[in-house]
Design an enzyme around this catalytic site. Structure first.
Site, PDB file in Angstrom:
ATOM      1  N   HIS A 183      -3.507   2.133   8.891  1.00 23.83           N
ATOM      2  CA  HIS A 183      -3.118   2.356  10.188  1.00 23.83           C
ATOM      3  C   HIS A 183      -2.311   3.717  10.498  1.00 23.83           C
ATOM      4  CE1 HIS A 183      -4.992  -1.546  10.339  1.00 23.83           C
ATOM      5  NE2 HIS A 183      -3.412  -2.097  10.466  1.00 23.83           N
TER       6      HIS A 183
ATOM      7  N   GLU B 245       4.528  -9.278   4.440  1.00 23.73           N
ATOM      8  CA  GLU B 245       3.827  -8.251   5.545  1.00 23.73           C
ATOM      9  C   GLU B 245       2.660  -9.075   6.162  1.00 23.73           C
ATOM     10  OE1 GLU B 245       4.649  -5.366   6.468  1.00 23.73           O
ATOM     11  OE2 GLU B 245       2.917  -4.393   7.247  1.00 23.73           O
TER      12      GLU B 245
ATOM     13  N   LYS C 218       4.459  -7.196  14.955  1.00 27.36           N
ATOM     14  CA  LYS C 218       3.690  -7.044  13.946  1.00 27.36           C
ATOM     15  C   LYS C 218       2.180  -7.409  13.935  1.00 27.36           C
ATOM     16  CE  LYS C 218       1.548  -6.849   9.568  1.00 27.36           C
ATOM     17  NZ  LYS C 218       0.289  -7.376   9.266  1.00 27.36           N
TER      18      LYS C 218
ATOM     19  N   ASP D 108      -0.240  -4.298  14.781  1.00 33.02           N
ATOM     20  CA  ASP D 108      -0.705  -3.464  13.435  1.00 33.02           C
ATOM     21  C   ASP D 108      -2.004  -4.401  13.182  1.00 33.02           C
ATOM     22  OD1 ASP D 108      -1.292  -4.233  10.666  1.00 33.02           O
ATOM     23  OD2 ASP D 108       0.627  -3.486  10.049  1.00 33.02           O
ATOM     24  N   ASN D 109      -2.261  -5.638  13.210  1.00 32.67           N
ATOM     25  CA  ASN D 109      -3.394  -6.245  12.867  1.00 32.67           C
ATOM     26  C   ASN D 109      -4.399  -6.048  13.962  1.00 32.67           C
ATOM     27  OD1 ASN D 109      -1.124  -7.520  11.598  1.00 32.67           O
ATOM     28  ND2 ASN D 109      -2.420  -9.354  11.517  1.00 32.67           N
TER      29      ASN D 109
ATOM     30  N   HIS E 221      -7.421  -9.287   3.707  1.00 34.35           N
ATOM     31  CA  HIS E 221      -6.875  -8.653   2.724  1.00 34.35           C
ATOM     32  C   HIS E 221      -7.371  -8.527   1.207  1.00 34.35           C
ATOM     33  CE1 HIS E 221      -2.774  -7.651   0.917  1.00 34.35           C
ATOM     34  NE2 HIS E 221      -3.126  -8.384   0.073  1.00 34.35           N
TER      35      HIS E 221
ATOM     36  N   ASP F  32       3.336  -7.429   0.265  1.00 33.22           N
ATOM     37  CA  ASP F  32       2.169  -7.591   1.097  1.00 33.22           C
ATOM     38  C   ASP F  32       0.941  -8.189   0.484  1.00 33.22           C
ATOM     39  OD1 ASP F  32      -0.076  -6.871   2.801  1.00 33.22           O
ATOM     40  OD2 ASP F  32       0.478  -4.688   2.800  1.00 33.22           O
TER      41      ASP F  32
ATOM     42  N   HIS G 262       0.600  -1.195   0.010  1.00 34.47           N
ATOM     43  CA  HIS G 262       0.099   0.104   0.126  1.00 34.47           C
ATOM     44  C   HIS G 262       0.870   1.119  -0.002  1.00 34.47           C
ATOM     45  CE1 HIS G 262      -3.159  -2.825   1.063  1.00 34.47           C
ATOM     46  NE2 HIS G 262      -2.412  -3.270   2.186  1.00 34.47           N
TER      47      HIS G 262
ATOM     48  N   SER H 208       1.793  -0.528  -5.323  1.00 30.04           N
ATOM     49  CA  SER H 208       0.852  -0.597  -4.362  1.00 30.04           C
ATOM     50  C   SER H 208       0.209  -2.081  -4.660  1.00 30.04           C
ATOM     51  CB  SER H 208      -0.500   0.413  -4.275  1.00 30.04           C
ATOM     52  OG  SER H 208      -1.036   0.374  -3.086  1.00 30.04           O
TER      53      SER H 208
ATOM     54  N   ASN I  86       4.782 -10.865   9.199  1.00 30.44           N
ATOM     55  CA  ASN I  86       3.383 -10.821   9.981  1.00 30.44           C
ATOM     56  C   ASN I  86       3.606 -11.382  11.181  1.00 30.44           C
ATOM     57  OD1 ASN I  86       0.410 -10.485   9.929  1.00 30.44           O
ATOM     58  ND2 ASN I  86       0.279 -12.435  10.126  1.00 30.44           N
TER      59      ASN I  86
ATOM     60  N   SER J  34       5.548  -2.243  12.379  1.00 33.37           N
ATOM     61  CA  SER J  34       5.573  -3.585  11.284  1.00 33.37           C
ATOM     62  C   SER J  34       6.770  -3.135  10.410  1.00 33.37           C
ATOM     63  CB  SER J  34       4.391  -3.250  10.587  1.00 33.37           C
ATOM     64  OG  SER J  34       3.207  -3.284  11.222  1.00 33.37           O
TER      65      SER J  34
ATOM     66  N   CYS K  60      -5.991  -1.961  13.391  1.00 34.37           N
ATOM     67  CA  CYS K  60      -7.432  -1.986  12.963  1.00 34.37           C
ATOM     68  C   CYS K  60      -8.367  -1.415  13.990  1.00 34.37           C
ATOM     69  CB  CYS K  60      -7.898  -3.504  12.670  1.00 34.37           C
ATOM     70  SG  CYS K  60      -6.999  -4.076  11.552  1.00 34.37           S
TER      71      CYS K  60
ATOM     72  N   GLN L 291      10.159  -5.147   8.788  1.00 38.07           N
ATOM     73  CA  GLN L 291      10.211  -5.382   7.253  1.00 38.07           C
ATOM     74  C   GLN L 291      12.019  -5.159   6.800  1.00 38.07           C
ATOM     75  OE1 GLN L 291       9.046  -6.471   4.837  1.00 38.07           O
ATOM     76  NE2 GLN L 291       6.646  -6.802   4.810  1.00 38.07           N
TER      77      GLN L 291
ATOM     78  N   SER M 185      -5.433   1.641  -2.481  1.00 36.13           N
ATOM     79  CA  SER M 185      -4.817   2.037  -1.018  1.00 36.13           C
ATOM     80  C   SER M 185      -4.080   3.280  -1.094  1.00 36.13           C
ATOM     81  CB  SER M 185      -4.568   0.675  -0.290  1.00 36.13           C
ATOM     82  OG  SER M 185      -3.297   0.215  -1.283  1.00 36.13           O
TER      83      SER M 185
HETATM   84  P1  NAI Z   1      -6.247 -14.745  11.752  1.00 35.92           P
HETATM   85  O1  NAI Z   1      -6.185 -15.715  11.211  1.00 35.92           O
HETATM   86  O2  NAI Z   1      -5.582 -14.208  13.091  1.00 35.92           O
HETATM   87  O3  NAI Z   1      -7.757 -14.184  11.831  1.00 35.92           O
HETATM   88  C1  NAI Z   1      -8.786 -14.829  10.945  1.00 35.92           C
HETATM   89  C2  NAI Z   1     -10.039 -15.372  11.916  1.00 35.92           C
HETATM   90  O4  NAI Z   1     -10.883 -15.674  10.892  1.00 35.92           O
HETATM   91  C3  NAI Z   1      -9.624 -16.753  12.443  1.00 35.92           C
HETATM   92  O5  NAI Z   1      -9.796 -16.714  13.783  1.00 35.92           O
HETATM   93  C4  NAI Z   1     -10.549 -17.651  11.651  1.00 35.92           C
HETATM   94  O6  NAI Z   1     -10.900 -18.772  12.770  1.00 35.92           O
HETATM   95  C5  NAI Z   1     -11.632 -16.634  11.403  1.00 35.92           C
HETATM   96  N1  NAI Z   1     -12.436 -17.430  10.345  1.00 35.92           N
HETATM   97  C6  NAI Z   1     -12.341 -17.984   9.301  1.00 35.92           C
HETATM   98  N2  NAI Z   1     -13.258 -18.546   8.395  1.00 35.92           N
HETATM   99  C7  NAI Z   1     -14.222 -17.936   9.084  1.00 35.92           C
HETATM  100  C8  NAI Z   1     -15.673 -18.015   8.867  1.00 35.92           C
HETATM  101  N3  NAI Z   1     -16.289 -18.492   7.585  1.00 35.92           N
HETATM  102  N4  NAI Z   1     -16.515 -17.249   9.654  1.00 35.92           N
HETATM  103  C9  NAI Z   1     -16.122 -16.678  10.666  1.00 35.92           C
HETATM  104  N5  NAI Z   1     -14.640 -16.605  11.176  1.00 35.92           N
HETATM  105  C10 NAI Z   1     -13.891 -17.331  10.346  1.00 35.92           C
HETATM  106  O7  NAI Z   1      -5.881 -13.588  10.701  1.00 35.92           O
HETATM  107  P2  NAI Z   1      -5.746 -11.836  10.926  1.00 35.92           P
HETATM  108  O8  NAI Z   1      -4.281 -11.620  11.217  1.00 35.92           O
HETATM  109  O9  NAI Z   1      -6.648 -11.576  11.622  1.00 35.92           O
HETATM  110  O10 NAI Z   1      -5.896 -11.411   9.364  1.00 35.92           O
HETATM  111  C11 NAI Z   1      -7.149 -11.663   8.709  1.00 35.92           C
HETATM  112  C12 NAI Z   1      -7.006 -10.794   7.127  1.00 35.92           C
HETATM  113  O11 NAI Z   1      -6.746  -9.428   7.482  1.00 35.92           O
HETATM  114  C13 NAI Z   1      -5.839 -11.540   6.345  1.00 35.92           C
HETATM  115  O12 NAI Z   1      -6.677 -11.474   5.154  1.00 35.92           O
HETATM  116  C14 NAI Z   1      -4.887 -10.341   6.639  1.00 35.92           C
HETATM  117  O13 NAI Z   1      -4.008 -10.340   5.567  1.00 35.92           O
HETATM  118  C15 NAI Z   1      -5.559  -9.287   6.712  1.00 35.92           C
HETATM  119  N6  NAI Z   1      -5.047  -7.778   7.445  1.00 35.92           N
HETATM  120  C16 NAI Z   1      -5.546  -6.701   7.058  1.00 35.92           C
HETATM  121  C17 NAI Z   1      -5.020  -5.482   7.653  1.00 35.92           C
HETATM  122  C18 NAI Z   1      -5.709  -4.207   7.227  1.00 35.92           C
HETATM  123  O14 NAI Z   1      -5.207  -3.334   7.750  1.00 35.92           O
HETATM  124  N7  NAI Z   1      -6.731  -4.245   6.478  1.00 35.92           N
HETATM  125  C19 NAI Z   1      -3.842  -5.525   8.568  1.00 35.92           C
HETATM  126  C20 NAI Z   1      -3.646  -6.842   8.846  1.00 35.92           C
HETATM  127  C21 NAI Z   1      -4.103  -8.072   8.271  1.00 35.92           C
END
Ligand code: NAI
Length: 461
Positions: A382, A188, A218, A222-223, A332, A128, A53, A76, A213, A390, A227, A394, A81
């Site tokens: 963020h 990332e 991180k 960050d996550n 993501h 990322d 991003h 990006s 990650n 984070s 958020c 990196q 983003s």
């Molecule tokens: P995580 O693996 O810690 O959490 C995902 C959760 O979703 C898990 O607990 C899992 O059991 C649950 N899950 C899976 N399928 C499900 C369903 N059908 N119904 C309900 N729950 C379900 O992953 P994390 O780190 O929380 O990341 C989640 C996503 O966010 C990833 O795609 C990651 O790349 C992205 N991300 C986005 C950020 C942003 O700024 N927008 C920052 C960091 C990560």
């Protein structure tokens, strides 16, 4: 090469630079690395393709990599983003960057291709979500005459294949040569890391990778805390809806879900959570959230997906929602919400990255960022401080892979705990935190040294 960039408006560079100056005061980890390594320049000779991003915080990361000696080209990793003033500031600093907020999918993959075009070819990837890594590996497979592995975001498949065909026609053998020259990748996010472990499992990872990650500094910051600030920021900038008193459903209670639920709770919403993992479901319940099935909570006002999984909010769910329900994703990829199934509905564009979509029943939903991550599409992602943690990981990962790559096999690694602790330590002073020093007797009693690491590898924080 002059003018080696594609940005929305280069005259935004001054504004970008002013915000970058402020960001530097909030990114102590990156500034400390400039101090520590600025003279030694451990990244001299590194030619880094960056796919992340293109925000103000990323601009600070890019300039840190350059201060440490690297050549950098940037794209990006998401079509919505980019912050155009951040991209302009980087272009004005003579660093090649290819990123416009609202670029098309075709441009997205073309810009990614351009970020690989170093005169001598790249030798490092900073990724990322895994698109840069995917591009090289898919291209090399295509050159070997192999089937291209399925791409997770299926509607992008045709666009990616067209871009690969274009590059193969222009530069035969380029993908294989580039793949063989890459010394390593630092990744990332959760979704990109998931792809890397899949490649490793299938024996298809051709270079070492560092999973940034899963540094504690991180994903647990960050996550989660990122958020917590940026989710509600995105919803507010998109809709100006009063959140206090509303009912919000957060799908997924991993790190991003925990931060997202806290974000909405902090705004006064009544939050429900859906989960598939009993541990995370129990955490949600014990944090005070009602854990429900999505089907039972379709009368809520706001729906947010955070799972990194696909088909979470499906067309049959959206058809049941109340009029003007807000639907968005902070995971993501955009396949968490079945946006493709809405294509033949009536769309009214309210403003950039905000659409109102009418269901056959006549009720409408507000869809944010066409289902792409809304904290970066509708707001600015963020805050700098958490991104400093984070991105310090990196930079350490890039130094590690570039200077000590021979010590690593073609597998996925996590940075050692002493570096994770170092990243946290670099951020304490800024928040006025004072660290207690263990006496040697205390340290011995709990089986550590007074300098750390302070926890065993299996500790979960
Ligand atoms: P995580 O693996 O810690 O959490 C995902 C959760 O979703 C898990 O607990 C899992 O059991 C649950 N899950 C899976 N399928 C499900 C369903 N059908 N119904 C309900 N729950 C379900 O992953 P994390 O780190 O929380 O990341 C989640 C996503 O966010 C990833 O795609 C990651 O790349 C992205 N991300 C986005 C950020 C942003 O700024 N927008 C920052 C960091 C990560």
């Amino acid at each position: 090469m002059a003018n080696d960039y594609i940005v929305k408006d280069i005259s935004l560079a001054d504004f970008g630079r002013k915000e970058l100056d402020i960001a530097e005061t909030e990114m102590p980890g990156l500034m400390a690395l400039r101090e520590e390594y600025g003279e030694e320049k451990p990244l001299k000779g590194a030619r880094i393709v960056g796919s992340l991003h293109m925000t103000i915080q990323t601009a600070c990361l890019i300039e840190t990599l350059v201060a440490l000696g690297a050549d950098v080209r940037w794209a990006s990793c998401n079509i919505f983003s980019t912050q155009d003033h951040a991209a302009a500031a980087i272009a004005a600093a003579d660093i090649p960057v290819f990123a416009i907020k609202g670029q098309s999918l075709e441009e997205h993959w073309d810009y990614l291709d351009k970020s690989f075009m170093f005169a001598e070819g790249p030798n490092m990837i900073l990724d990322d979500g895994g698109d840069a890594t995917l591009y090289v590996l898919l291209g090399a497979r295509a050159e070997a005459g192999e089937d291209i592995i399925p791409v997770p975001q299926s509607e992008e498949e045709a666009v990616i294949k067209a871009q690969i065909a274009k590059r193969m026609a222009a530069s035969p053998g380029w993908f294989t040569k580039t793949r063989d020259a890459i010394m390593g990748v630092s990744e990332e996010t959760t979704t990109g890391v998931h792809r890397l472990y899949e490649l490793q499992k299938n024996g298809q990872l051709p270079f070492p990778a560092i999973n940034v990650n899963d540094s504690v500094t991180k994903s647990k910051f960050d996550n989660k805390y990122g958020c917590k600030e940026s989710l509600v920021d995105g919803i507010r900038r998109a809709t100006d809806t009063m959140l206090a008193g509303k009912v919000a459903v957060v799908c997924g209670y991993g790190d991003v879900g925990k931060g997202s639920a806290a974000s909405l709770q902090g705004a006064g919403a009544r939050v429900k959570v859906t989960e598939a993992d009993p541990i995370c479901a129990l955490q949600a319940a014990m944090d005070g959230f009602e854990v429900v099935l999505l089907e039972e909570a379709l009368d809520a006002d706001v729906f947010i997906t955070t799972t990194g999984n696909k088909d979470i909010i499906r067309i049959e769910h959206m058809r049941e929602m109340k009029d003007m329900a807000i639907v968005g994703n902070i995971g993501h990829f955009d396949n968490e919400i079945q946006v493709a199934a809405l294509k033949n509905h009536k769309w009214t564009n309210i403003k950039d990255q905000v659409d109102m979509i009418e269901m056959p029943s006549g009720s409408r939903i507000i869809l944010l960022s066409e289902g792409r991550l809304l904290n970066l599409g509708n707001a600015t992602g963020h805050p700098s401080f958490v991104m400093s943690a984070s991105f310090t990981n990196q930079v350490l990962a890039q130094i590690e892979l570039f200077t000590k790559g021979d010590n690593y096999d073609n597998e996925v690694y996590i940075l050692p705990k002493h570096l994770d602790e170092k990243v946290a330590a670099l951020h304490l002073a800024k928040v006025g935190a004072k660290l207690t020093k263990l006496s040697s007797e205390q340290a011995a009693y709990i089986g550590v040294t007074p300098e750390g690491p302070f926890k065993p590898e299996h500790y979960r924080y």
